[in-house]
Design a protein around this motif. Structure first.
Motif, PDB file in Angstrom:
ATOM      1  N   SER A  34       0.810  -1.219   0.000  1.00  0.00           N
ATOM      2  CA  SER A  34       0.000   0.000   0.000  1.00  0.00           C
ATOM      3  C   SER A  34       0.840   1.264   0.000  1.00  0.00           C
ATOM      4  N   GLY A  35       2.027   1.212   0.617  1.00  0.00           N
ATOM      5  CA  GLY A  35       2.878   2.392   0.668  1.00  0.00           C
ATOM      6  C   GLY A  35       2.508   3.389   1.747  1.00  0.00           C
ATOM      7  N   ARG A  36       1.433   3.138   2.499  1.00  0.00           N
ATOM      8  CA  ARG A  36       1.010   4.090   3.524  1.00  0.00           C
ATOM      9  C   ARG A  36       1.810   3.945   4.816  1.00  0.00           C
ATOM     10  N   PHE A  37       2.282   2.730   5.081  1.00  0.00           N
ATOM     11  CA  PHE A  37       3.015   2.473   6.316  1.00  0.00           C
ATOM     12  C   PHE A  37       4.297   1.710   6.000  1.00  0.00           C
ATOM     13  N   GLY A  38       5.319   1.968   6.786  1.00  0.00           N
ATOM     14  CA  GLY A  38       6.565   1.242   6.625  1.00  0.00           C
ATOM     15  C   GLY A  38       6.561  -0.040   7.444  1.00  0.00           C
ATOM     16  N   ALA A  39       7.373  -1.013   7.024  1.00  0.00           N
ATOM     17  CA  ALA A  39       7.523  -2.263   7.763  1.00  0.00           C
ATOM     18  C   ALA A  39       8.928  -2.338   8.339  1.00  0.00           C
ATOM     19  N   GLU A  40       9.044  -2.833   9.572  1.00  0.00           N
ATOM     20  CA  GLU A  40      10.349  -2.976  10.216  1.00  0.00           C
ATOM     21  C   GLU A  40      10.911  -4.377  10.084  1.00  0.00           C
ATOM     22  N   SER A  41      10.049  -5.382  10.129  1.00  0.00           N
ATOM     23  CA  SER A  41      10.505  -6.766  10.015  1.00  0.00           C
ATOM     24  C   SER A  41       9.310  -7.675   9.812  1.00  0.00           C
ATOM     25  N   VAL A  42       9.608  -8.920   9.445  1.00  0.00           N
ATOM     26  CA  VAL A  42       8.590  -9.957   9.274  1.00  0.00           C
ATOM     27  C   VAL A  42       9.026 -11.170  10.077  1.00  0.00           C
ATOM     28  N   LEU A  43       8.062 -11.820  10.718  1.00  0.00           N
ATOM     29  CA  LEU A  43       8.317 -13.049  11.470  1.00  0.00           C
ATOM     30  C   LEU A  43       7.368 -14.112  10.934  1.00  0.00           C
ATOM     31  N   VAL A  44       7.923 -15.242  10.469  1.00  0.00           N
ATOM     32  CA  VAL A  44       7.095 -16.220   9.762  1.00  0.00           C
ATOM     33  C   VAL A  44       7.494 -17.641  10.137  1.00  0.00           C
ATOM     34  N   LEU A  45       6.511 -18.515  10.195  1.00  0.00           N
ATOM     35  CA  LEU A  45       6.788 -19.930  10.397  1.00  0.00           C
ATOM     36  C   LEU A  45       7.535 -20.496   9.195  1.00  0.00           C
ATOM     37  N   GLU A  46       8.421 -21.408   9.451  1.00  0.00           N
ATOM     38  CA  GLU A  46       9.237 -21.958   8.376  1.00  0.00           C
ATOM     39  C   GLU A  46       8.392 -22.625   7.292  1.00  0.00           C
ATOM     40  N   ILE A  76       4.837 -12.034  -2.234  1.00  0.00           N
ATOM     41  CA  ILE A  76       4.556 -10.896  -1.368  1.00  0.00           C
ATOM     42  C   ILE A  76       5.847 -10.259  -0.882  1.00  0.00           C
ATOM     43  N   LEU A  77       6.784 -11.072  -0.454  1.00  0.00           N
ATOM     44  CA  LEU A  77       8.037 -10.537   0.086  1.00  0.00           C
ATOM     45  C   LEU A  77       8.869  -9.842  -0.980  1.00  0.00           C
ATOM     46  N   HIS A  78       8.645 -10.154  -2.245  1.00  0.00           N
ATOM     47  CA  HIS A  78       9.342  -9.442  -3.318  1.00  0.00           C
ATOM     48  C   HIS A  78       8.935  -7.968  -3.390  1.00  0.00           C
ATOM     49  N   LYS A  79       7.800  -7.629  -2.759  1.00  0.00           N
ATOM     50  CA  LYS A  79       7.345  -6.237  -2.745  1.00  0.00           C
ATOM     51  C   LYS A  79       8.048  -5.418  -1.664  1.00  0.00           C
ATOM     52  N   ALA A  80       8.768  -6.084  -0.787  1.00  0.00           N
ATOM     53  CA  ALA A  80       9.408  -5.411   0.343  1.00  0.00           C
ATOM     54  C   ALA A  80      10.779  -4.890  -0.053  1.00  0.00           C
ATOM     55  N   PRO A  81      11.297  -3.878   0.660  1.00  0.00           N
ATOM     56  CA  PRO A  81      12.681  -3.445   0.447  1.00  0.00           C
ATOM     57  C   PRO A  81      13.635  -4.616   0.647  1.00  0.00           C
ATOM     58  N   ALA A  82      14.723  -4.594  -0.079  1.00  0.00           N
ATOM     59  CA  ALA A  82      15.666  -5.716  -0.037  1.00  0.00           C
ATOM     60  C   ALA A  82      16.277  -5.899   1.339  1.00  0.00           C
ATOM     61  N   ASP A  83      16.320  -4.836   2.151  1.00  0.00           N
ATOM     62  CA  ASP A  83      16.957  -4.937   3.469  1.00  0.00           C
ATOM     63  C   ASP A  83      15.963  -5.208   4.598  1.00  0.00           C
ATOM     64  N   LEU A  84      14.710  -5.502   4.270  1.00  0.00           N
ATOM     65  CA  LEU A  84      13.733  -5.797   5.316  1.00  0.00           C
ATOM     66  C   LEU A  84      14.062  -7.144   5.957  1.00  0.00           C
ATOM     67  N   PRO A  85      14.297  -7.202   7.272  1.00  0.00           N
ATOM     68  CA  PRO A  85      14.603  -8.477   7.909  1.00  0.00           C
ATOM     69  C   PRO A  85      13.388  -9.409   7.894  1.00  0.00           C
ATOM     70  N   VAL A  86      13.610 -10.643   7.475  1.00  0.00           N
ATOM     71  CA  VAL A  86      12.578 -11.678   7.501  1.00  0.00           C
ATOM     72  C   VAL A  86      13.082 -12.793   8.408  1.00  0.00           C
TER      73      VAL A  86
END
Length: 265
Positions: free
Chosen positions: A46-58, A67-77
């Protein structure tokens, strides 16, 4: 981006996710939790809010590639097992997809209203304190093309985790702002050419007889008490007529009926 394996629930890198329910109550100092695949997609796109990190089950990571391809390359997953995820969250996290978002600087209602198109439909919420109702109202606003949601300061936070989840991410999509002075706010809408209608079981006009306007603000109040009498006395009122002897309709359901009726889309 390369996923980062986390094996220790107390790893400082995932501290923002610890004890989610307790932190929901205490607040997150300008952050919020996005939960689930659809909500994560909206957060990153959406571009309205920034993301700091993602936490996901393996076992969920493979389904998030697009979906993750839409995130900045340096976003911690961060990737974890189910046991570690539950230990971090403090309860069984069956969805297995979380992200920390950053709240934007709160927007004042004036610039939000001034940015709306000539044909506009907005919701005005007064006293909506239930997060399920808040989330459902935002979901309905997105479904029926509302342009914005305006809330008085007694409303709950639409970026509370449960509200975002119930909204299916619509709280990250629909612009919103808060106001403090209700009488001043009604004048602000009038100055911008908005017709203003208040929904009430005692409304003077059946909603089926109310005509859409080019610029329309729909007021919704909390269940039980409804909108304040002083506000109802100042505005045109409409009702959703129900069966004889029963006049209780959930505010989220009422919002869907009203938005469907008045939507320009």
């Amino acid at each position: 981006m390369d996923p980062i394996r986390i094996d220790d629930p107390r790893d400082s890198r995932v501290a923002a996710y610890l004890d989610i329910r307790e932190r929901d109550l205490a607040g997150r100092q300008g952050r919020f939790v996005a939960e689930g695949k659809v909500v994560l997609d909206l957060l990153l796109s959406s571009g309205r809010f920034g993301a700091e990190s993602v936490l996901v089950l393996e076992n969920r990571l493979g389904g998030l590639e697009d979906i993750l391809h839409k995130a900045p390359a340096d976003l911690p997953v961060y990737v974890v097992t189910s046991a570690v995820m539950d230990a971090i969250a403090g309860f069984h996290m069956h969805r297995g997809i979380l992200a920390i978002g950053r709240k934007a600087t709160p927007q004042a209602p004036e610039p939000l209203l001034d940015a709306l198109p000539d044909q506009a439909l907005v919701l005005v919420l007064v006293g909506i304190a239930n997060h399920d109702n808040m989330g459902s109202i935002f979901r309905n606003a997105a479904a029926f093309g509302a342009d914005a949601v305006l809330m008085d300061t007694t409303c709950c936070d639409p970026l509370y985790r449960k509200a975002i989840r119930v909204s299916v991410g619509a709280a990250l999509k629909i612009p919103f702002a808060s106001f403090t002075d209700t009488s001043g706010f009604t004048a602000m809408l009038a100055e911008r050419g908005f017709e203003q209608l208040a929904l009430s079981p005692r409304g003077r006009t059946d909603i089926r007889d109310a005509k859409p306007a080019e610029r329309l603000a729909l007021y919704l109040g909390t269940e039980g008490e409804g909108l304040p009498e002083r506000l109802l006395a100042r505005l045109q009122t409409v009702r959703i007529t129900m069966s004889k002897g029963f006049d209780s309709l959930n505010v989220a359901a009422a919002s869907a009926i009203a938005l469907h009726h008045f939507s320009h889309r």
